[in-house]
Design a protein around this motif. Sequence first.
Motif, short mmCIF file in Angstrom:
data_model
loop_
_atom_site.label_atom_id
_atom_site.label_comp_id
_atom_site.label_asym_id
_atom_site.label_seq_id
_atom_site.Cartn_x
_atom_site.Cartn_y
_atom_site.Cartn_z
N GLY A 22 0.81 -1.21 0.00
CA GLY A 22 0.00 0.00 0.00
C GLY A 22 0.84 1.26 0.00
N SER A 23 1.92 1.24 0.74
CA SER A 23 2.79 2.42 0.79
C SER A 23 3.53 2.62 -0.53
N SER A 26 1.11 3.96 -3.00
CA SER A 26 0.79 5.36 -2.73
C SER A 26 1.91 6.27 -3.21
N ALA A 29 1.26 6.68 -6.86
CA ALA A 29 0.14 7.62 -7.04
C ALA A 29 0.57 9.05 -6.75
N ALA A 30 1.43 9.23 -5.78
CA ALA A 30 1.92 10.58 -5.46
C ALA A 30 2.71 11.16 -6.62
N PRO A 37 6.42 11.84 -3.04
CA PRO A 37 6.22 10.42 -2.78
C PRO A 37 6.69 9.97 -1.41
N LYS A 40 4.10 11.02 1.26
CA LYS A 40 2.87 10.23 1.12
C LYS A 40 3.10 8.80 1.58
N MET A 41 4.23 8.23 1.22
CA MET A 41 4.51 6.85 1.63
C MET A 41 4.63 6.73 3.14
N THR A 43 3.28 8.71 5.42
CA THR A 43 1.95 8.93 6.00
C THR A 43 1.08 7.68 5.85
N ILE A 44 1.06 7.12 4.67
CA ILE A 44 0.24 5.94 4.42
C ILE A 44 0.73 4.76 5.25
N ILE A 48 -1.98 3.00 7.65
CA ILE A 48 -2.52 1.73 7.20
C ILE A 48 -2.13 0.57 8.13
#
Length: 110
Positions: A22-23, A26, A29-30, A37, A40-41, A43-44, A48
């Motif tokens: 998931g990270s 993400s 996606a970032a 990235p 975002k990674m 944070t996710i 998660i």
Amino acid sequence: MVSFWANVIMHFAIAFGVVFGGSMLSGVAAVLTLQSPTEKMLTIAENIKIWAMVASIGGTIDPIRYIESHVAIGHLNPAIKQIVYIVVAFIGAHFGTSLIQMICKGGTQP
């Protein structure tokens, strides 16, 4: 019949994979949305972690009911196994988060 140790490895791998996969996705996606990235990674990965444990053990209420019902009738072995699965899922999710932190921050931090 699947052995206890096979289940332990499976719970660890699922929790680890949910956080790590998931990270990483993400981060992709970032990049596509022109965001940072690494931020975002990180944070996710933190957000998660609990969901990785839930996915690994198959729900939030059923394992707790399983523990309660077996302890109530005096069967501690199945309850202890379920607790071990929950702890192993946490360890897997934590390892996934730690690996993402190492990747994003460039190694170990003091």
